[in-house]
Scaffold this active site. Structure first.
Site, PDB file in Angstrom:
ATOM      1  N   ARG A   1      88.278  88.082 -39.386  1.00 57.16           N
ATOM      2  CA  ARG A   1      88.025  89.801 -38.883  1.00 57.16           C
ATOM      3  C   ARG A   1      86.827  89.828 -39.454  1.00 57.16           C
ATOM      4  NH1 ARG A   1      93.030  89.244 -40.512  1.00 57.16           N
ATOM      5  NH2 ARG A   1      94.398  89.580 -38.712  1.00 57.16           N
TER       6      ARG A   1
ATOM      7  N   LYS B   1      74.889  94.303 -31.666  1.00 60.98           N
ATOM      8  CA  LYS B   1      75.808  94.184 -30.273  1.00 60.98           C
ATOM      9  C   LYS B   1      76.036  92.707 -30.204  1.00 60.98           C
ATOM     10  CE  LYS B   1      73.817  96.760 -26.907  1.00 60.98           C
ATOM     11  NZ  LYS B   1      74.063  97.204 -25.701  1.00 60.98           N
TER      12      LYS B   1
ATOM     13  N   GLU C   1      59.833  93.169 -21.878  1.00 63.84           N
ATOM     14  CA  GLU C   1      60.481  94.058 -23.015  1.00 63.84           C
ATOM     15  C   GLU C   1      59.657  94.785 -23.825  1.00 63.84           C
ATOM     16  OE1 GLU C   1      63.755  94.784 -22.798  1.00 63.84           O
ATOM     17  OE2 GLU C   1      64.922  93.077 -21.633  1.00 63.84           O
TER      18      GLU C   1
ATOM     19  N   LYS D   1      63.008  99.793 -32.283  1.00 62.92           N
ATOM     20  CA  LYS D   1      64.589  99.397 -31.976  1.00 62.92           C
ATOM     21  C   LYS D   1      65.457 100.017 -33.241  1.00 62.92           C
ATOM     22  CE  LYS D   1      68.291  96.704 -30.108  1.00 62.92           C
ATOM     23  NZ  LYS D   1      68.558  95.589 -29.523  1.00 62.92           N
TER      24      LYS D   1
ATOM     25  N   GLU E   1      75.989 103.226 -29.528  1.00 62.12           N
ATOM     26  CA  GLU E   1      75.476 103.434 -28.186  1.00 62.12           C
ATOM     27  C   GLU E   1      76.247 104.354 -27.228  1.00 62.12           C
ATOM     28  OE1 GLU E   1      75.757  99.739 -25.448  1.00 62.12           O
ATOM     29  OE2 GLU E   1      73.816 100.208 -25.300  1.00 62.12           O
TER      30      GLU E   1
ATOM     31  N   ARG F   1      70.257 104.831 -27.629  1.00 65.67           N
ATOM     32  CA  ARG F   1      70.111 103.615 -27.192  1.00 65.67           C
ATOM     33  C   ARG F   1      69.756 103.295 -25.740  1.00 65.67           C
ATOM     34  NH1 ARG F   1      73.357  98.477 -29.844  1.00 65.67           N
ATOM     35  NH2 ARG F   1      73.098  98.945 -31.815  1.00 65.67           N
TER      36      ARG F   1
ATOM     37  N   ASN G   1      67.204 101.208 -21.911  1.00 65.48           N
ATOM     38  CA  ASN G   1      67.378 100.472 -20.794  1.00 65.48           C
ATOM     39  C   ASN G   1      66.293 101.006 -19.491  1.00 65.48           C
ATOM     40  OD1 ASN G   1      69.708  99.239 -21.117  1.00 65.48           O
ATOM     41  ND2 ASN G   1      71.104 100.808 -21.024  1.00 65.48           N
TER      42      ASN G   1
ATOM     43  N   HIS H   1      65.631  99.093 -16.531  1.00 69.94           N
ATOM     44  CA  HIS H   1      66.968  98.310 -16.418  1.00 69.94           C
ATOM     45  C   HIS H   1      67.748  98.582 -15.342  1.00 69.94           C
ATOM     46  CE1 HIS H   1      65.256  96.478 -20.085  1.00 69.94           C
ATOM     47  NE2 HIS H   1      66.399  95.677 -20.212  1.00 69.94           N
TER      48      HIS H   1
ATOM     49  N   HIS I   1      68.613  95.424 -13.356  1.00 71.43           N
ATOM     50  CA  HIS I   1      69.829  94.614 -13.385  1.00 71.43           C
ATOM     51  C   HIS I   1      70.308  94.500 -11.656  1.00 71.43           C
ATOM     52  CE1 HIS I   1      71.072  96.233 -17.580  1.00 71.43           C
ATOM     53  NE2 HIS I   1      70.397  95.146 -17.666  1.00 71.43           N
TER      54      HIS I   1
ATOM     55  N   HIS J   1      65.379  87.598 -16.672  1.00 70.01           N
ATOM     56  CA  HIS J   1      65.939  89.157 -16.963  1.00 70.01           C
ATOM     57  C   HIS J   1      64.343  89.936 -17.089  1.00 70.01           C
ATOM     58  CE1 HIS J   1      67.659  92.656 -18.688  1.00 70.01           C
ATOM     59  NE2 HIS J   1      66.846  92.635 -19.541  1.00 70.01           N
TER      60      HIS J   1
HETATM   61  N1  LIG Z   1      72.786  91.849 -28.341  1.00 68.05           N
HETATM   62  C1  LIG Z   1      71.956  92.734 -27.476  1.00 68.05           C
HETATM   63  O1  LIG Z   1      71.644  93.886 -28.133  1.00 68.05           O
HETATM   64  C2  LIG Z   1      71.038  91.991 -26.591  1.00 68.05           C
HETATM   65  C3  LIG Z   1      69.961  92.666 -26.036  1.00 68.05           C
HETATM   66  C4  LIG Z   1      69.141  91.927 -25.086  1.00 68.05           C
HETATM   67  C5  LIG Z   1      69.772  90.908 -24.590  1.00 68.05           C
HETATM   68  N2  LIG Z   1      70.711  90.155 -24.948  1.00 68.05           N
HETATM   69  C6  LIG Z   1      71.314  88.804 -24.394  1.00 68.05           C
HETATM   70  O2  LIG Z   1      70.316  87.956 -24.510  1.00 68.05           O
HETATM   71  C7  LIG Z   1      70.544  86.993 -23.818  1.00 68.05           C
HETATM   72  C8  LIG Z   1      69.149  86.362 -23.184  1.00 68.05           C
HETATM   73  O3  LIG Z   1      68.475  85.978 -24.559  1.00 68.05           O
HETATM   74  P1  LIG Z   1      67.103  84.884 -24.215  1.00 68.05           P
HETATM   75  O4  LIG Z   1      66.293  85.598 -23.224  1.00 68.05           O
HETATM   76  O5  LIG Z   1      66.735  84.681 -25.470  1.00 68.05           O
HETATM   77  O6  LIG Z   1      67.678  83.593 -23.434  1.00 68.05           O
HETATM   78  P2  LIG Z   1      68.539  82.376 -24.065  1.00 68.05           P
HETATM   79  O7  LIG Z   1      69.196  82.489 -25.195  1.00 68.05           O
HETATM   80  O8  LIG Z   1      69.080  81.672 -22.874  1.00 68.05           O
HETATM   81  O9  LIG Z   1      67.174  81.360 -24.418  1.00 68.05           O
HETATM   82  C9  LIG Z   1      66.402  81.163 -23.401  1.00 68.05           C
HETATM   83  C10 LIG Z   1      66.084  79.584 -23.270  1.00 68.05           C
HETATM   84  O10 LIG Z   1      65.142  79.274 -24.465  1.00 68.05           O
HETATM   85  C11 LIG Z   1      65.619  78.141 -25.477  1.00 68.05           C
HETATM   86  N3  LIG Z   1      65.041  78.287 -26.880  1.00 68.05           N
HETATM   87  C12 LIG Z   1      65.508  79.311 -27.738  1.00 68.05           C
HETATM   88  N4  LIG Z   1      64.579  79.400 -28.526  1.00 68.05           N
HETATM   89  C13 LIG Z   1      63.507  78.509 -28.090  1.00 68.05           C
HETATM   90  C14 LIG Z   1      62.299  78.085 -28.845  1.00 68.05           C
HETATM   91  N5  LIG Z   1      61.951  78.595 -29.892  1.00 68.05           N
HETATM   92  N6  LIG Z   1      61.507  77.120 -27.997  1.00 68.05           N
HETATM   93  C15 LIG Z   1      62.213  76.408 -27.022  1.00 68.05           C
HETATM   94  N7  LIG Z   1      63.051  76.916 -26.295  1.00 68.05           N
HETATM   95  C16 LIG Z   1      64.044  77.942 -26.979  1.00 68.05           C
HETATM   96  C17 LIG Z   1      67.252  78.276 -25.206  1.00 68.05           C
HETATM   97  O11 LIG Z   1      67.789  77.068 -25.594  1.00 68.05           O
HETATM   98  C18 LIG Z   1      67.363  78.816 -23.864  1.00 68.05           C
HETATM   99  O12 LIG Z   1      67.252  77.619 -22.863  1.00 68.05           O
HETATM  100  C19 LIG Z   1      71.388  87.495 -22.652  1.00 68.05           C
HETATM  101  O13 LIG Z   1      72.920  86.967 -22.681  1.00 68.05           O
HETATM  102  C20 LIG Z   1      71.518  88.900 -23.044  1.00 68.05           C
HETATM  103  O14 LIG Z   1      72.977  89.444 -22.644  1.00 68.05           O
HETATM  104  C21 LIG Z   1      71.513  90.885 -26.023  1.00 68.05           C
HETATM  105 ZN   LIG Z   2      66.666  93.861 -21.420  1.00 70.52          ZN
END
Ligand SMILES: NC(=O)c1ccc[n+]([C@@H]2O[C@H](COP(=O)([O-])OP(=O)(O)OC[C@H]3O[C@@H](n4cnc5c(N)ncnc54)[C@H](O)[C@@H]3O)[C@@H](O)[C@H]2O)c1
Ligand SMILES: [Zn+2]
Length: 370
Positions: free
Chosen positions: A123, A145, A187, A235, A245, A249, A253, A256, A260, A273
């Site tokens: 938990r 999140k 971003e 942020k 949210e 927050r 977006n 977005h 999206h 993205h």
């Molecule tokens: N929690 C939140 O508030 C929030 C906000 C925005 C996005 N997200 C989420 O984040 C995700 C997208 O994240 P992302 O863009 O980081 O994608 P990702 O986690 O898929 O990473 C992109 C690629 O880079 C690789 N990678 C990671 N670090 C690396 C490094 N230093 N060198 C080489 N390769 C590396 C990963 O293995 C992957 O193949 C989505 O699922 C989205 O929903 C969450």
């Molecule tokens: Zn985004």
């Protein structure tokens, strides 16, 4: 070397320490104890990251303090509940107790998933978020999140669980493919357009962004650290006032709504993205201008910055795909009680959420894609 440290304090009483420091990946042990965490830990790491030159330092940290890292091969398709369950099973096998903690190192998929496992295992155990993509450093890593995708859609399962610390190492970004870096920079540009003018001690985030965009894209740790720090501070201020949210927050977006819809209409295959957000920003900016919220010089300045984002893929969509983008917006509208809401800019640095008509939506899509 720019960088810095600050703390985000939530109304709930929770606190997240934010550290932006070159070389931080090699000092996770110290950073954990500075965040008050000294029990048994489990390192959950992105498999691809471990295969880069950053791997050995992380493996050394894991070896001396924690036992083998729990490595995950991540993708959107594998950001699912069974993966979170598999992580929890390993935590249980290793006997991680309530006095233990999780260290999540990787891109946003990994930090969302491992943060979610930390939220539900026993938990909730404390966790440290160590984002290693630019997108995750400026967005996913901070704010609590956590979650996973369901078949019905992205991020439909999850929990709010604030990390004790978010540790960003700009040098970790040196192994990112250029396309991932540009995606994160979209971003950053989004943050720069909505950041209040007084934000960054004399130099606004917008000015920082205008001065550092290409340097950051070329991998300069100084330029990256400067932008990551400013975006995290922005942020941090937003999520501190809106932990769950309900309000501000939503400003994050910007770009977005159309972004999206473009991603959905192209089956998440064609654009990253960030690329979709870069296109969506153009629509949001033009709509702000046509509603007379944004004056012409500000529109031009913002569009000039967005145009500097390198979108390496062909962004021309067929008529059928354009219609699919508009259909995706209409679908979104249905899901939100018949209203489409856009984040618009009442001047640079002045985000606000407004409802828009179907006709304006269509115009925003055209502006995004033209
Ligand atoms: N929690 C939140 O508030 C929030 C906000 C925005 C996005 N997200 C989420 O984040 C995700 C997208 O994240 P992302 O863009 O980081 O994608 P990702 O986690 O898929 O990473 C992109 C690629 O880079 C690789 N990678 C990671 N670090 C690396 C490094 N230093 N060198 C080489 N390769 C590396 C990963 O293995 C992957 O193949 C989505 O699922 C989205 O929903 C969450
Ligand atoms: Zn985004």
């Amino acid at each position: 070397m720019p960088g810095g440290e600050f703390e985000v304090r939530f109304a709930s009483g929770e606190r997240t320490r934010c550290v932006i420091r070159a070389g931080a990946l090699a000092t996770l042990d110290e950073l954990a104890s500075e965040a008050g965490l000294s029990g048994k830990a489990a390192l959950i790491a992105d498999e691809r990251l471990l295969s880069t030159r950053h791997g050995p330092a992380l493996l050394r940290y894991a070896d001396t303090r924690l036992g083998r890292p729990i490595t995950r091969s991540v993708s959107e398709a594998r950001k699912c509940l069974p993966e979170a369950e598999a992580i929890c099973e390993v935590l249980a096998e290793r006997g991680l107790g309530r006095d233990g903690f999780v260290v999540a190192v990787g891109g946003g998929v990994l930090t969302d998933l491992a943060g979610f496992a930390a939220a539900i295992y026993l938990r909730g155990v404390p966790w440290i978020s160590v984002p290693t993509t630019l997108l995750a450093q400026v967005d996913a890593g901070l704010g609590g999140k956590t979650g996973a995708n369901l078949r019905a859609g992205k991020n439909l399962a999850g929990a709010f669980h604030q990390p004790r610390a978010v540790v960003c190492d700009p040098e970790a970004l040196s192994t990112l493919p250029p396309r991932e870096l540009w995606s994160g920079l979209a971003e950053v540009v989004k943050c720069a357009l909505l950041a209040p003018k007084e934000d960054a001690g004399g130099v606004t985030l917008l000015e920082r962004c205008e001065g550092n965009l290409e340097g950051a894209a070329a991998g300069s740790p100084e330029a990256l650290a400067s932008l990551v720090e400013a975006c995290m501070r922005l942020k941090g201020r937003i999520v501190a006032t809106d932990e769950r949210e309900g309000g501000a927050r939503a400003f994050l977006n910007l770009g977005h709504t159309v972004g999206h819809a473009i991603e959905a209409a192209t089956a998440y295959q064609r654009f990253t993205h960030g690329e979709a957000v870069a296109l969506g920003l153009r629509g949001a900016l033009r709509l702000s201008h046509s509603r007379k919220l944004l004056d012409t010089p500000s529109l031009q300045r913002a569009l000039d910055l967005v145009a500097r984002l390198e979108i390496g893929v062909d962004r021309r969509l067929s008529q059928g795909e354009r219609e699919a983008v508009i259909a995706a917006l209409a679908h979104d509208k249905k899901a939100r009680g018949g209203k489409v809401r856009f984040v618009l800019l009442a001047g640079l640095g002045g985000p606000r959420v407004e409802e828009v008509s179907a006709e304006e939506c269509a115009r925003a899509v055209e502006a995004s894609l033209s």
